[in-house]
Design an enzyme around this catalytic site. Structure first.
Site, PDB file in Angstrom:
ATOM      1  N   GLU A 160      53.863   2.928  45.894  1.00 11.76           N
ATOM      2  CA  GLU A 160      53.260   2.764  44.569  1.00 11.76           C
ATOM      3  C   GLU A 160      51.929   3.506  44.562  1.00 11.76           C
ATOM      4  O   GLU A 160      50.963   3.061  45.154  1.00 11.76           O
ATOM      5  CB  GLU A 160      53.013   1.287  44.269  1.00 11.76           C
ATOM      6  CG  GLU A 160      54.250   0.470  43.995  1.00 11.76           C
ATOM      7  CD  GLU A 160      53.881  -0.922  43.519  1.00 11.76           C
ATOM      8  OE1 GLU A 160      53.648  -1.112  42.321  1.00 11.76           O
ATOM      9  OE2 GLU A 160      53.803  -1.816  44.377  1.00 11.76           O
ATOM     10  N   HIS A 178      52.506   1.210  36.518  1.00  7.62           N
ATOM     11  CA  HIS A 178      51.048   1.233  36.512  1.00  7.62           C
ATOM     12  C   HIS A 178      50.586   2.360  35.599  1.00  7.62           C
ATOM     13  O   HIS A 178      49.827   3.247  35.990  1.00  7.62           O
ATOM     14  CB  HIS A 178      50.507   1.366  37.939  1.00  7.62           C
ATOM     15  CG  HIS A 178      50.739   0.139  38.760  1.00  7.62           C
ATOM     16  ND1 HIS A 178      49.892  -0.949  38.704  1.00  7.62           N
ATOM     17  CD2 HIS A 178      51.737  -0.195  39.608  1.00  7.62           C
ATOM     18  CE1 HIS A 178      50.357  -1.886  39.506  1.00  7.62           C
ATOM     19  NE2 HIS A 178      51.482  -1.467  40.056  1.00  7.62           N
ATOM     20  N   HIS A 212      58.517  -2.957  37.845  1.00  5.65           N
ATOM     21  CA  HIS A 212      58.204  -4.282  37.294  1.00  5.65           C
ATOM     22  C   HIS A 212      57.882  -4.253  35.789  1.00  5.65           C
ATOM     23  O   HIS A 212      56.746  -4.306  35.379  1.00  5.65           O
ATOM     24  CB  HIS A 212      57.142  -5.022  38.099  1.00  5.65           C
ATOM     25  CG  HIS A 212      55.939  -4.243  38.534  1.00  5.65           C
ATOM     26  ND1 HIS A 212      55.146  -3.528  37.675  1.00  5.65           N
ATOM     27  CD2 HIS A 212      55.384  -4.114  39.766  1.00  5.65           C
ATOM     28  CE1 HIS A 212      54.148  -2.982  38.351  1.00  5.65           C
ATOM     29  NE2 HIS A 212      54.281  -3.321  39.618  1.00  5.65           N
ATOM     30  N   ARG A 219      53.190  -0.392  16.514  1.00  2.00           N
ATOM     31  CA  ARG A 219      52.758   0.959  16.126  1.00  2.00           C
ATOM     32  C   ARG A 219      53.039   1.988  17.217  1.00  2.00           C
ATOM     33  O   ARG A 219      53.185   3.176  16.923  1.00  2.00           O
ATOM     34  CB  ARG A 219      51.265   0.966  15.770  1.00  2.00           C
ATOM     35  CG  ARG A 219      50.967   0.182  14.498  1.00  2.00           C
ATOM     36  CD  ARG A 219      49.563   0.492  13.986  1.00  2.00           C
ATOM     37  NE  ARG A 219      49.290  -0.295  12.786  1.00  2.00           N
ATOM     38  CZ  ARG A 219      48.703  -1.481  12.782  1.00  2.00           C
ATOM     39  NH1 ARG A 219      48.307  -2.025  13.931  1.00  2.00           N
ATOM     40  NH2 ARG A 219      48.504  -2.131  11.657  1.00  2.00           N
ATOM     41  N   ASP A 262      60.350 -14.553  37.907  1.00  2.00           N
ATOM     42  CA  ASP A 262      59.791 -15.805  38.445  1.00  2.00           C
ATOM     43  C   ASP A 262      59.190 -16.693  37.362  1.00  2.00           C
ATOM     44  O   ASP A 262      58.691 -17.778  37.654  1.00  2.00           O
ATOM     45  CB  ASP A 262      58.744 -15.513  39.521  1.00  2.00           C
ATOM     46  CG  ASP A 262      57.536 -14.724  39.007  1.00  2.00           C
ATOM     47  OD1 ASP A 262      57.551 -14.313  37.834  1.00  2.00           O
ATOM     48  OD2 ASP A 262      56.584 -14.518  39.787  1.00  2.00           O
ATOM     49  N   GLY A 263      59.248 -16.252  36.102  1.00  2.00           N
ATOM     50  CA  GLY A 263      58.677 -17.039  35.018  1.00  2.00           C
ATOM     51  C   GLY A 263      57.165 -16.962  34.957  1.00  2.00           C
ATOM     52  O   GLY A 263      56.559 -17.589  34.083  1.00  2.00           O
ATOM     53  N   ASP A 318      59.106  -8.258  44.380  1.00  4.98           N
ATOM     54  CA  ASP A 318      57.684  -7.884  44.430  1.00  4.98           C
ATOM     55  C   ASP A 318      56.896  -8.936  45.215  1.00  4.98           C
ATOM     56  O   ASP A 318      55.765  -9.280  44.873  1.00  4.98           O
ATOM     57  CB  ASP A 318      57.096  -7.701  43.033  1.00  4.98           C
ATOM     58  CG  ASP A 318      55.770  -6.934  43.058  1.00  4.98           C
ATOM     59  OD1 ASP A 318      55.541  -6.182  44.021  1.00  4.98           O
ATOM     60  OD2 ASP A 318      54.951  -7.104  42.133  1.00  4.98           O
ATOM     61  N   GLY A 328      51.157 -10.562  43.365  1.00  4.11           N
ATOM     62  CA  GLY A 328      52.507 -10.526  43.925  1.00  4.11           C
ATOM     63  C   GLY A 328      53.182 -11.869  43.768  1.00  4.11           C
ATOM     64  O   GLY A 328      52.545 -12.879  43.464  1.00  4.11           O
TER      65      GLY A 328
END
Length: 367
Positions: free
Chosen positions: A126, A191, A212, A223, A244-245, A269, A297
């Protein structure tokens, strides 16, 4: 090694089959036959009437077994991480490396290259070519624009080791994206503060998935639909999601699933607690954060993500399993994983009706 897995509800990736034995020969799935026709010489593995499916594939997990790989890139740490991850039912994974120095990138690439494991698919790097506006838990000082020399410095060492790289599409040219793709690296958007137009252009340039979904990216807005809207509207582009909510509300998981269908897949993640060096992850009850409270995380396993999809998003079990097996395999171009069929690798997980892992088979060996 000859194995015969019996007494299981076998989900092949397409259908659930009962009353059959699954034969494994030298790490490869051979066939399904009647249990009474099992040839001599096979070790019988009774699965206790549980579910049996292809092992989970997690394309973004930073550590396990008490280690973060990028914090301690050693063979011992990698072995401990791999063992811990496999025991949760994940038999294929990309180990995530957040934005870091070139020296750390060199170290993790070297250790991963010199210590192959049948479960390790490679690294998911990443950064460092991200948008600092959407850095999330990433360190601002390590984020930089994609200068060709930096890209070449990474890919020259990374062939066969880096499986995926997350970039912000608005900062990467077509030339840079093609350079990564030509080295066999799957390019993901993340990101990122990309507008809808910038994100669509990135997908046209070869970015094929999104890291993610909803987290650390431009938001869905009436817009400018941003990166999420571009993913929804671009056929053939995938997206990972953390079910994971916490990272994503379950209602948003449901909306994304309805819009994307088989293009949405699960990741954990997950990280490990780390109270030293640059990336400090503090364990909370159900998540990890930076010292300032920034979400850094998850505490998920892929098994738990499947369970959450079934219980909280009303996704049928078979489809939730595909989100953790078949669809990530497609993203990585793995035709011999993510399903149960003749000629596929014998990476398997058995779990009960309470979503508790009972047995794991990695490359034909019972763990």
């Amino acid at each position: 090694m000859l194995l015969a897995l019996t007494n299981a509800r076998i989900f092949t990736g397409a259908e659930t089959v009962e009353g059959k034995a699954l034969l494994v020969r030298n790490g490869i799935i051979d066939s399904m036959i009647s249990p009474r026709d099992i040839p001599s010489g096979y070790e019988i593995i009774d699965c206790g009437g549980n579910h049996l499916c292809s092992g989970f594939i997690d394309l973004q997990i930073a550590g396990g077994g008490g280690y973060l790989f990028f914090s301690l890139p050693t063979p011992e740490a990698l072995n401990a991480i791999t063992g811990a991850i496999v025991r949760t039912g994940t038999t294929g994974f990309l180990i995530a490396i957040p934005t870091n120095s070139m020296e750390v990138y060199r170290q993790v690439i070297r250790v991963a290259a010199e210590n192959p494991n049948p479960a390790l698919l490679g690294l998911h790097v990443e950064g460092p070519f991200l948008n600092p506006v959407r850095r999330g838990a990433h360190i601002r000082e390590y984020i930089r624009p994609p200068v060709r020399e930096d890209v070449e410095a990474i890919v020259s060492q990374a062939e066969g080791v880096v499986g995926m790289m997350t970039v912000a599409p608005e900062v990467c040219s077509r030339e840079m994206i093609e350079l990564l793709i030509n080295k066999g690296i799957v390019v993901a958007a993340g990101h990122s503060n990309a507008t809808f137009k910038e994100a669509v252009e990135g997908f046209r340039n070869g970015i094929m998935t999104t890291t993610h979904l909803f987290n650390a990216m431009s938001q869905l807005h009436h817009r400018d639909p941003g990166l999420p809207g571009a993913v929804f509207r671009t056929p053939g582009v995938f997206a990972s999601i953390i079910a994971d909510g916490i990272h994503v509300d379950y209602n948003m998981v449901s909306i994304a699933k309805k819009l994307m269908g088989d293009r949405l897949f699960l990741i954990s993640d997950a990280v490990e607690e780390n109270r030293k060096e640059s990336y400090m992850h503090i364990r909370k009850e159900d998540r990890f954060t930076l010292p300032d409270g920034t979400l850094s995380g998850s505490a998920l396993t892929m098994m738990k993500a499947v369970e959450n999809c079934v219980k909280h998003v009303s996704i049928p079990l078979e489809e939730a399993l595909r989100m953790a097996t078949l669809y990530p395999a497609r993203v990585m171009g793995l035709s011999d994983r993510g399903r149960i069929g003749s000629g596929c690798r014998a990476d398997l997980v058995a779990f009960d009706d309470e979503f508790i892992v009972q047995k794991v088979c990695l490359n034909g060996r019972i763990i």
